[in-house]
Design a protein around this motif. Structure first.
Motif, PDB file in Angstrom:
ATOM      1  N   TYR A 294      -2.425  -7.280  -3.189  1.00 21.82           N
ATOM      2  CA  TYR A 294      -2.711  -7.394  -1.729  1.00 21.82           C
ATOM      3  C   TYR A 294      -2.823  -8.822  -1.450  1.00 21.82           C
TER       4      TYR A 294
ATOM      5  N   SER B 215       0.565 -10.893  -2.127  1.00 25.00           N
ATOM      6  CA  SER B 215       1.413 -10.600  -1.048  1.00 25.00           C
ATOM      7  C   SER B 215       1.077 -11.177   0.226  1.00 25.00           C
TER       8      SER B 215
ATOM      9  N   SER C  38       2.826 -14.033   3.081  1.00 24.29           N
ATOM     10  CA  SER C  38       2.921 -13.998   4.505  1.00 24.29           C
ATOM     11  C   SER C  38       2.098 -15.196   5.021  1.00 24.29           C
TER      12      SER C  38
ATOM     13  N   HIS D 193      -2.024  -6.032   5.645  1.00 24.78           N
ATOM     14  CA  HIS D 193      -2.546  -6.484   4.484  1.00 24.78           C
ATOM     15  C   HIS D 193      -4.059  -6.354   4.487  1.00 24.78           C
TER      16      HIS D 193
ATOM     17  N   TRP E 224       5.381  -4.791   4.193  1.00 19.45           N
ATOM     18  CA  TRP E 224       6.353  -6.177   4.576  1.00 19.45           C
ATOM     19  C   TRP E 224       7.705  -5.532   5.680  1.00 19.45           C
TER      20      TRP E 224
ATOM     21  N   ILE F 125       2.725  -2.084  -0.243  1.00 18.11           N
ATOM     22  CA  ILE F 125       3.096  -3.464  -0.006  1.00 18.11           C
ATOM     23  C   ILE F 125       4.221  -3.637   0.477  1.00 18.11           C
TER      24      ILE F 125
ATOM     25  N   ARG G 221       2.304  -1.241  -4.825  1.00 21.38           N
ATOM     26  CA  ARG G 221       3.277  -2.032  -4.732  1.00 21.38           C
ATOM     27  C   ARG G 221       4.262  -1.383  -3.666  1.00 21.38           C
TER      28      ARG G 221
END
Length: 191
Positions: A50, A53, A57, A102, A137, A133, A130
């Motif tokens: 997390y 990712s 961002s 997130h 996105w 996530i 995953r």
């Protein structure tokens, strides 16, 4: 009604002094977070997935800060065109939604781990994280109404002007035009 330069210049300097270290330390910190998580396999737990990712961002948001600074110091004319102005605003919104999601799902995962640790061990797996996530996105879909609003706005310079009952939204939403709004070119949208 013009903004006096004695108000504009200190504000512009203050924003610039805040933006530059924020951008430099933010880029460094987020790049290091991504590298640490992806170069060390034992760091690929759901929490760190997390975080890495979210760092991607945040990197995208930080990469837009130079354009914000350019718009601050040179509000008109915007050299990249109306579409680029609207796309940068849209990308910023997308990344903001993605970061918020997130943080929300990372908080839920931590809540499960603290309150129901045994359930969390079976529910929170790397594969599910995953997949989640990947879904996070897709947060750009939440920004589509914002982009639709931007498409309906007229081609404009680079500022936000407001009066008591109306707003004129254009590329740069912080300080407005240094010279004021020309009366002949006002296009107002009712709030």
């Amino acid at each position: 009604d013009k903004w006096p330069l004695t108000v504009i210049i200190p504000n512009m300097l203050c924003v610039t002094v805040i933006y530059i270290p924020l951008m430099l330390f933010g880029l460094l910190g987020n790049i290091l977070t991504i590298l640490v998580v992806w170069l060390r396999p034992h760091m690929r737990s759901s929490t760190y997935l997390y975080l890495s990712s979210m760092a991607i961002s945040d990197l995208l948001i930080l990469l837009l800060l130079p354009l914000d600074l350019y718009k601050l110091w040179r509000p008109a004319p915007w050299p990249l065109g109306d579409l680029a102005c609207k796309l940068t605003m849209f990308l910023s919104e997308c990344c903001t939604f993605c970061t918020i999601l997130h943080i929300t799902f990372l908080s839920l995962e931590r809540y499960l781990a603290v309150c129901w640790p045994i359930t969390a061990k079976t529910m929170v797996t790397r594969r599910r994280t995953r997949a989640l996530i990947g879904c996070l996105w897709l947060a750009w879909t939440f920004s589509l109404p914002y982009y639709d609003l931007l498409l309906w706005l007229p081609n404009t310079d680079t500022s936000v002007y407001s009066t008591e009952n109306s707003v004129h939204l254009i590329c740069f939403p912080l300080l407005g035009n240094r010279t004021g709004v020309p009366k002949s070119s006002k296009k107002w949208f009712r709030v």
